[in-house]
Design an enzyme around this catalytic site. Structure first.
Site, PDB file in Angstrom:
ATOM      1  N   ARG A 122       0.838  -1.060   2.698  1.00 34.31           N
ATOM      2  CA  ARG A 122       0.950  -2.393   2.091  1.00 34.31           C
ATOM      3  C   ARG A 122       1.790  -3.277   3.008  1.00 34.31           C
ATOM      4  O   ARG A 122       2.960  -2.975   3.259  1.00 34.31           O
ATOM      5  CB  ARG A 122       1.613  -2.274   0.720  1.00 34.31           C
ATOM      6  CG  ARG A 122       1.782  -3.585  -0.048  1.00 34.31           C
ATOM      7  CD  ARG A 122       2.509  -3.323  -1.369  1.00 34.31           C
ATOM      8  NE  ARG A 122       1.809  -2.330  -2.166  1.00 34.31           N
ATOM      9  CZ  ARG A 122       2.351  -1.680  -3.198  1.00 34.31           C
ATOM     10  NH1 ARG A 122       3.612  -1.915  -3.539  1.00 34.31           N
ATOM     11  NH2 ARG A 122       1.644  -0.801  -3.879  1.00 34.31           N
ATOM     12  N   HIS A 166       5.395   1.745   0.544  1.00 36.49           N
ATOM     13  CA  HIS A 166       4.025   1.559   1.019  1.00 36.49           C
ATOM     14  C   HIS A 166       3.998   0.901   2.400  1.00 36.49           C
ATOM     15  O   HIS A 166       3.091   1.169   3.197  1.00 36.49           O
ATOM     16  CB  HIS A 166       3.244   0.673   0.043  1.00 36.49           C
ATOM     17  CG  HIS A 166       2.784   1.368  -1.196  1.00 36.49           C
ATOM     18  ND1 HIS A 166       1.573   2.018  -1.277  1.00 36.49           N
ATOM     19  CD2 HIS A 166       3.360   1.502  -2.411  1.00 36.49           C
ATOM     20  CE1 HIS A 166       1.414   2.511  -2.498  1.00 36.49           C
ATOM     21  NE2 HIS A 166       2.489   2.214  -3.204  1.00 36.49           N
ATOM     22  N   ASP A 173      -1.224   5.072  -3.717  1.00 37.42           N
ATOM     23  CA  ASP A 173      -1.472   5.124  -5.153  1.00 37.42           C
ATOM     24  C   ASP A 173      -2.893   5.630  -5.363  1.00 37.42           C
ATOM     25  O   ASP A 173      -3.830   5.136  -4.711  1.00 37.42           O
ATOM     26  CB  ASP A 173      -1.336   3.732  -5.771  1.00 37.42           C
ATOM     27  CG  ASP A 173       0.047   3.135  -5.580  1.00 37.42           C
ATOM     28  OD1 ASP A 173       1.021   3.905  -5.568  1.00 37.42           O
ATOM     29  OD2 ASP A 173       0.143   1.896  -5.459  1.00 37.42           O
ATOM     30  N   GLU A 233       5.930   6.504 -11.953  1.00 39.23           N
ATOM     31  CA  GLU A 233       4.523   6.096 -11.831  1.00 39.23           C
ATOM     32  C   GLU A 233       3.672   7.324 -11.518  1.00 39.23           C
ATOM     33  O   GLU A 233       3.793   7.899 -10.440  1.00 39.23           O
ATOM     34  CB  GLU A 233       4.368   5.049 -10.724  1.00 39.23           C
ATOM     35  CG  GLU A 233       5.158   3.778 -10.985  1.00 39.23           C
ATOM     36  CD  GLU A 233       5.170   2.813  -9.799  1.00 39.23           C
ATOM     37  OE1 GLU A 233       5.552   1.652 -10.006  1.00 39.23           O
ATOM     38  OE2 GLU A 233       4.811   3.231  -8.675  1.00 39.23           O
ATOM     39  N   HIS A 236       1.738   7.328  -7.960  1.00 38.45           N
ATOM     40  CA  HIS A 236       2.456   6.956  -6.736  1.00 38.45           C
ATOM     41  C   HIS A 236       2.965   8.209  -6.009  1.00 38.45           C
ATOM     42  O   HIS A 236       3.742   8.987  -6.567  1.00 38.45           O
ATOM     43  CB  HIS A 236       3.633   6.058  -7.146  1.00 38.45           C
ATOM     44  CG  HIS A 236       4.477   5.550  -6.022  1.00 38.45           C
ATOM     45  ND1 HIS A 236       4.617   4.214  -5.742  1.00 38.45           N
ATOM     46  CD2 HIS A 236       5.252   6.190  -5.113  1.00 38.45           C
ATOM     47  CE1 HIS A 236       5.451   4.055  -4.724  1.00 38.45           C
ATOM     48  NE2 HIS A 236       5.846   5.247  -4.323  1.00 38.45           N
TER      49      HIS A 236
END
Length: 254
Positions: A122, A166, A173, A233, A236
């Site tokens: 990301r 990320h 994810d 999460e 994740h």
């Protein structure tokens, strides 16, 4: 809504939104947060302008038919539009991380299971886009779908951080798919991806036995190849040890 504490200071729930947001941002520098975060230390920014320069590969170079549903490249996400830095739906990871992920995929296929990936590397600019969205308290369009039980002001911290693992190229994810009637469909994990709620915690007691078993099946498959789950999460995972734990990247996803 709880009172937020930052390095020993407390702000009551009725404080002004701007001040509260500033304190939540400061959580990343404190040791008193509710849970360890995988993205709490701001890394150095790499000058790499593309994946090759960063030492990353696209996962489809290793598994051409892997299932990708890169949410931030489209509108099906909590912001409701393509996120800054996502020019196409791609999954880039450092090469050893991608190799490990390919091994997970290969191990699952004989069981009638596959992976579906929602996000990989990301860009830093995307993280900044998330933080800006979280600070816009007038934009509540996605609340019913993504954070129905939370005030938007609390999203910064455990859910949306000013830095993200990320961006280091070793976190992703994902979920599990299972074969049903000749089609691979997502397994029931109890919540959707990016659902901001305690129910999305991997070990949440508020999901049923089958959903808990499905989460554990994903966790075990990933653990065998060196991936560690983030407990808040279920989707994740981070490969350990990370290839560049002190370096973040900002080249666009193309």
């Amino acid at each position: 809504m709880k009172t937020w504490r930052s390095c020993g200071s407390a702000i009551a729930p009725g404080a002004r939104a701007a001040l509260e947001l500033a304190l939540v941002l400061a959580l990343s520098a404190c040791a008193a947060g509710p849970a360890p975060k995988p993205h709490s230390v701001a890394p150095q920014l790499s000058p790499a302008t593309d994946a090759a320069a960063a030492g990353m590969v696209e996962i489809r170079s290793l598994v051409p038919d892997i299932s990708l549903d890169i949410r931030y490249a489209g509108r099906d996400n909590f912001i409701g539009r393509p996120v800054e830095g996502y020019q196409a739906p791609g999954c880039y990871l450092h090469e050893p991380v991608a190799q490990a992920l390919a091994r997970v995929e290969r191990s699952l296929r004989p069981q009638g299971l596959r992976l579906r990936i929602y996000d990989c590397y990301r860009p830093v600019r995307a993280v900044r886009d998330f933080v800006a969205w979280a600070g816009d308290l007038d934009d509540q369009r996605s609340k019913p779908q993504y954070y129905p039980n939370l005030d938007k002001r609390v999203l910064l911290g455990d859910y949306i951080s000013p830095t993200s693992g990320h961006s280091r190229g070793a976190t992703l994810d994902l979920t599990l798919l299972e074969l049903r009637d000749d089609r691979f469909e997502p397994m029931d994990m109890g919540t959707p991806f990016d659902f901001f709620d305690e129910t999305a915690n991997t070990a949440s007691p508020n999901v049923d036995a089958r959903q808990r078993s499905n989460r554990e099946r994903l966790r075990e498959a990933m653990r065998r190849e060196g991936f560690e789950n983030y407990p808040l999460e279920w989707w994740h995972y981070t490969y350990k040890p990370e290839p560049t734990p002190q370096t973040a990247f900002d080249f666009p996803v193309r």
